[in-house]
Design a protein around this motif. Structure first.
Motif, PDB file in Angstrom:
ATOM      1  N   GLU A  74       0.829  -1.208   0.000  1.00  0.00           N
ATOM      2  CA  GLU A  74       0.000   0.000   0.000  1.00  0.00           C
ATOM      3  C   GLU A  74       0.864   1.258   0.000  1.00  0.00           C
ATOM      4  OE1 GLU A  74      -3.257   2.247   2.899  1.00  0.00           O
ATOM      5  OE2 GLU A  74      -2.712   0.154   3.264  1.00  0.00           O
ATOM      6  N   MET A  75       1.929   1.254   0.791  1.00  0.00           N
ATOM      7  CA  MET A  75       2.795   2.429   0.869  1.00  0.00           C
ATOM      8  C   MET A  75       3.533   2.676  -0.449  1.00  0.00           C
ATOM      9  SD  MET A  75       6.110   3.685   1.264  1.00  0.00           S
ATOM     10  CE  MET A  75       6.994   2.176   1.634  1.00  0.00           C
ATOM     11  N   LEU A  76       4.025   1.602  -1.074  1.00  0.00           N
ATOM     12  CA  LEU A  76       4.772   1.738  -2.322  1.00  0.00           C
ATOM     13  C   LEU A  76       3.853   1.991  -3.517  1.00  0.00           C
ATOM     14  CD1 LEU A  76       7.355  -1.148  -1.791  1.00  0.00           C
ATOM     15  CD2 LEU A  76       7.811   1.312  -1.698  1.00  0.00           C
ATOM     16  N   LYS A  77       2.540   1.777  -3.318  1.00  0.00           N
ATOM     17  CA  LYS A  77       1.540   1.996  -4.373  1.00  0.00           C
ATOM     18  C   LYS A  77       1.864   1.212  -5.636  1.00  0.00           C
ATOM     19  CE  LYS A  77       0.000   6.569  -2.846  1.00  0.00           C
ATOM     20  NZ  LYS A  77       0.675   6.499  -1.543  1.00  0.00           N
ATOM     21  N   VAL A 107      14.416  -0.907  -3.104  1.00  0.00           N
ATOM     22  CA  VAL A 107      13.906  -0.118  -1.981  1.00  0.00           C
ATOM     23  C   VAL A 107      14.954  -0.121  -0.885  1.00  0.00           C
ATOM     24  CG1 VAL A 107      12.128   0.066  -0.203  1.00  0.00           C
ATOM     25  CG2 VAL A 107      11.501  -0.616  -2.534  1.00  0.00           C
ATOM     26  N   LEU A 108      15.352   1.065  -0.467  1.00  0.00           N
ATOM     27  CA  LEU A 108      16.367   1.222   0.569  1.00  0.00           C
ATOM     28  C   LEU A 108      15.738   1.758   1.851  1.00  0.00           C
ATOM     29  CD1 LEU A 108      19.244   2.936  -1.462  1.00  0.00           C
ATOM     30  CD2 LEU A 108      18.906   0.500  -1.050  1.00  0.00           C
ATOM     31  N   VAL A 109      16.137   1.176   2.973  1.00  0.00           N
ATOM     32  CA  VAL A 109      15.714   1.637   4.295  1.00  0.00           C
ATOM     33  C   VAL A 109      16.954   1.789   5.148  1.00  0.00           C
ATOM     34  CG1 VAL A 109      14.399   1.109   6.376  1.00  0.00           C
ATOM     35  CG2 VAL A 109      13.491   0.451   4.141  1.00  0.00           C
ATOM     36  N   GLY A 110      17.127   2.949   5.765  1.00  0.00           N
ATOM     37  CA  GLY A 110      18.278   3.118   6.650  1.00  0.00           C
ATOM     38  C   GLY A 110      18.634   4.572   6.862  1.00  0.00           C
ATOM     39  N   ASP A 111      19.338   4.812   7.932  1.00  0.00           N
ATOM     40  CA  ASP A 111      19.779   6.157   8.280  1.00  0.00           C
ATOM     41  C   ASP A 111      20.916   6.581   7.357  1.00  0.00           C
ATOM     42  OD1 ASP A 111      19.861   8.505   9.663  1.00  0.00           O
ATOM     43  OD2 ASP A 111      20.755   7.679  11.488  1.00  0.00           O
ATOM     44  N   CYS A 112      20.937   7.847   6.984  1.00  0.00           N
ATOM     45  CA  CYS A 112      22.041   8.408   6.206  1.00  0.00           C
ATOM     46  C   CYS A 112      22.565   9.633   6.935  1.00  0.00           C
ATOM     47  CB  CYS A 112      21.584   8.779   4.794  1.00  0.00           C
ATOM     48  SG  CYS A 112      22.925   9.421   3.758  1.00  0.00           S
ATOM     49  N   LEU A 113      23.780   9.538   7.438  1.00  0.00           N
ATOM     50  CA  LEU A 113      24.377  10.659   8.155  1.00  0.00           C
ATOM     51  C   LEU A 113      24.729  11.777   7.176  1.00  0.00           C
ATOM     52  CD1 LEU A 113      26.690   8.702  10.625  1.00  0.00           C
ATOM     53  CD2 LEU A 113      24.481   9.750  11.105  1.00  0.00           C
ATOM     54  N   PRO A 114      24.778  13.013   7.651  1.00  0.00           N
ATOM     55  CA  PRO A 114      25.016  14.149   6.746  1.00  0.00           C
ATOM     56  C   PRO A 114      26.261  14.008   5.866  1.00  0.00           C
ATOM     57  CG  PRO A 114      24.321  14.931   8.893  1.00  0.00           C
ATOM     58  CD  PRO A 114      24.511  13.453   9.036  1.00  0.00           C
ATOM     59  N   PHE A 115      27.338  13.458   6.406  1.00  0.00           N
ATOM     60  CA  PHE A 115      28.564  13.366   5.607  1.00  0.00           C
ATOM     61  C   PHE A 115      28.510  12.252   4.556  1.00  0.00           C
ATOM     62  CE2 PHE A 115      29.355  10.763   9.374  1.00  0.00           C
ATOM     63  CZ  PHE A 115      29.892   9.605   8.841  1.00  0.00           C
ATOM     64  N   TYR A 169      14.008   5.479  -1.817  1.00  0.00           N
ATOM     65  CA  TYR A 169      14.619   5.594  -0.487  1.00  0.00           C
ATOM     66  C   TYR A 169      13.557   5.996   0.520  1.00  0.00           C
ATOM     67  CZ  TYR A 169      17.529   7.348   3.337  1.00  0.00           C
ATOM     68  OH  TYR A 169      18.104   7.581   4.576  1.00  0.00           O
ATOM     69  N   ILE A 170      13.271   5.115   1.450  1.00  0.00           N
ATOM     70  CA  ILE A 170      12.237   5.366   2.457  1.00  0.00           C
ATOM     71  C   ILE A 170      12.784   6.162   3.628  1.00  0.00           C
ATOM     72  CG2 ILE A 170      10.729   4.213   4.138  1.00  0.00           C
ATOM     73  CD1 ILE A 170      10.280   2.042   2.059  1.00  0.00           C
ATOM     74  N   GLY A 171      14.064   6.011   3.905  1.00  0.00           N
ATOM     75  CA  GLY A 171      14.666   6.697   5.034  1.00  0.00           C
ATOM     76  C   GLY A 171      14.785   5.781   6.233  1.00  0.00           C
ATOM     77  N   TYR A 216      12.930   0.411  14.665  1.00  0.00           N
ATOM     78  CA  TYR A 216      13.078  -1.039  14.575  1.00  0.00           C
ATOM     79  C   TYR A 216      11.747  -1.767  14.761  1.00  0.00           C
ATOM     80  CZ  TYR A 216      15.246  -5.634  15.316  1.00  0.00           C
ATOM     81  OH  TYR A 216      15.607  -6.958  15.226  1.00  0.00           O
ATOM     82  N   ASP A 217      10.867  -1.203  15.557  1.00  0.00           N
ATOM     83  CA  ASP A 217       9.575  -1.861  15.795  1.00  0.00           C
ATOM     84  C   ASP A 217       8.470  -1.317  14.900  1.00  0.00           C
ATOM     85  OD1 ASP A 217       9.379   0.633  16.913  1.00  0.00           O
ATOM     86  OD2 ASP A 217       8.673  -0.056  18.880  1.00  0.00           O
ATOM     87  N   ALA A 218       8.823  -0.532  13.879  1.00  0.00           N
ATOM     88  CA  ALA A 218       7.814   0.016  12.977  1.00  0.00           C
ATOM     89  C   ALA A 218       7.154  -1.112  12.182  1.00  0.00           C
ATOM     90  CB  ALA A 218       8.456   1.024  12.023  1.00  0.00           C
ATOM     91  N   PRO A 219       5.819  -1.171  12.146  1.00  0.00           N
ATOM     92  CA  PRO A 219       5.132  -2.212  11.363  1.00  0.00           C
ATOM     93  C   PRO A 219       5.552  -2.224   9.890  1.00  0.00           C
ATOM     94  CG  PRO A 219       3.584  -1.106  12.825  1.00  0.00           C
ATOM     95  CD  PRO A 219       4.858  -0.330  12.898  1.00  0.00           C
ATOM     96  N   LEU A 220       5.869  -1.041   9.342  1.00  0.00           N
ATOM     97  CA  LEU A 220       6.261  -0.972   7.932  1.00  0.00           C
ATOM     98  C   LEU A 220       7.554  -1.739   7.668  1.00  0.00           C
ATOM     99  CD1 LEU A 220       5.887   0.070   5.073  1.00  0.00           C
ATOM    100  CD2 LEU A 220       7.015   2.204   5.765  1.00  0.00           C
ATOM    101  N   LEU A 221       8.486  -1.736   8.625  1.00  0.00           N
ATOM    102  CA  LEU A 221       9.752  -2.441   8.418  1.00  0.00           C
ATOM    103  C   LEU A 221       9.514  -3.930   8.234  1.00  0.00           C
ATOM    104  CD1 LEU A 221      12.828  -2.504   8.296  1.00  0.00           C
ATOM    105  CD2 LEU A 221      12.860  -2.661  10.799  1.00  0.00           C
ATOM    106  N   ALA A 222       8.757  -4.537   9.122  1.00  0.00           N
ATOM    107  CA  ALA A 222       8.471  -5.964   9.003  1.00  0.00           C
ATOM    108  C   ALA A 222       7.691  -6.247   7.725  1.00  0.00           C
ATOM    109  CB  ALA A 222       7.681  -6.437  10.225  1.00  0.00           C
ATOM    110  N   SER A 223       6.779  -5.341   7.352  1.00  0.00           N
ATOM    111  CA  SER A 223       5.990  -5.539   6.147  1.00  0.00           C
ATOM    112  C   SER A 223       6.856  -5.481   4.892  1.00  0.00           C
ATOM    113  CB  SER A 223       4.890  -4.472   6.073  1.00  0.00           C
ATOM    114  OG  SER A 223       4.046  -4.697   4.955  1.00  0.00           O
TER     115      SER A 223
END
Length: 344
Positions: free
Chosen positions: A168-171, A204-212, A228-230, A234-241
């Motif tokens: 649903e999120m990725l449409k 599809v990429l998920v993860g933190d990106c530091l400024p540098f 890129y989702i950002g 860790y407990d976000a339902p979207l991650l497991a989905s």
């Protein structure tokens, strides 16, 4: 039993596998009634605890082990030793340490000596797999009697994940490749991006990106097939989905120890392409995991294609559900603590 859990100071400024490992370990121990807590050494004293559990043997953590031993406290270390620490590398590192020591009148220590100090000041060393155990023994000369293998666990939510929220999120319902990791050259997302650019597959990429590392992310996002989702909690339902919805999970890092993300993908029923430089025990995973040289785009592309043709294997999920639980991990670590306290 009071257990002080520590790692290096800046660790929790970002989110990643080690951070999740620490949080889940503490929670599993607390469910067993153990008073384990992540402490602040600036305001809390080690001597108020019965035992110190140190995570990671780098970034100056050897000083924590040295101080704990000086205070007479038992130390358990989960060192996360990378697979490049072989017997041969250990010999070269000791030679380099000797040269650096003689040149600087022993005022400078190499990373090898710091890791070795951390391990030698530990009453028990916990390896995540047999490969890491052998690295600890062969590269650093630690007795095998002191090293236990206790793998990471997998939260139950990944086994029960539904793909619906991600779709649903990725449409879109077309297949996609998933990568969950901090965005940086070490995790090697740009190579993965290039590897599948000609295949028509979405990434599809998920993860933190530091400024540098922003310029690295911009190079990746220049490719139209990347979303890129950002950062996700860790407990976000979207991650497991997302794990459940992905066709293949790919982690072509330059090196890994025992990546939680790969286990989480397998728990959700998604096959995994993994860097060949890791310490995971792949026994029982069958054809659900394929190893690749991290900088070989053709190998990455071929492995992904093979897994797409193959599909999932429910037997692997069942085996994971029995073995890789945080309850089992907590029980094993608790037994380790008891054994250490009984002999010190």
């Amino acid at each position: 039993m009071r257990v002080a859990v520590l790692s290096y100071p800046m660790l929790f400024q970002t989110q990643g596998g080690l951070q999740n490992q620490i949080i889940e370990t503490i929670a599993a121990l607390q469910r067993r009634g153990i008073k384990a807590e992540l402490i602040n050494p600036n305001t809390q004293k080690l001597t108020d605890f019965d035992l110190v559990h140190l995570f990671s043997a780098i970034n100056g953590n050897h000083r924590i082990a040295e101080y704990a031993k000086a205070f007479g406290l038992p130390v358990v270390t989960s060192p996360l030793i990378q697979p490049h620490w072989t017997r041969g590398m250990g010999r070269w590192a000791r030679l380099l340490e000797s040269l650096v020591g003689k040149t600087t009148n022993w005022n400078i220590k190499t990373e090898y000596r710091m890791i070795e100090s951390c391990l030698r000041n530990s009453d028990c060393v916990i390896a995540l797999g047999e490969t890491e155990r052998q690295c600890i023994i062969e590269a650093f000369g630690i007795s095998g009697d002191l090293v236990r293998v206790i793998p990471n666990g997998i939260p139950e939510r990944f086994f029960n994940a539904s793909p619906n929220l991600a779709i649903e999120m990725l449409k879109a319902s077309e297949p996609f490749i998933l990568n969950v990791a901090a965005i940086n050259p070490y995790k090697n997302q740009l190579t993965l991006t290039r590897a599948i650019a000609s295949t028509g597959m979405k990434l599809v990429l998920v993860g933190d990106c530091l400024p540098f590392q922003q310029s690295y992310l911009e190079k990746i996002l220049a490719y139209e097939h990347v979303t890129y989702i950002g950062k996700l909690d860790y407990d976000a339902p979207l991650l497991a989905s997302l794990y459940a919805a992905a066709s293949v999970f790919c982690l072509p890092s330059l090196s890994e120890v025992m990546p939680l993300s790969a286990l989480e993908a397998l728990a959700a029923g998604t096959p995994v392409v993994l860097t060949e430089n890791h310490c995971m025990n792949l026994e029982g995973f069958g054809a659900m995991v394929k190893e690749v040289p991290p900088n070989n785009e053709q190998a990455i592309r071929d492995a992904i294609s093979a897994l797409l043709r193959q599909g999932s294997d429910g037997k692997v999920r069942s085996a994971l559900a029995k073995t890789y639980t945080w309850e089992a991990v907590g029980e094993s670590i608790y037994k380790c603590y008891k054994d250490v306290l009984a002999r010190v």
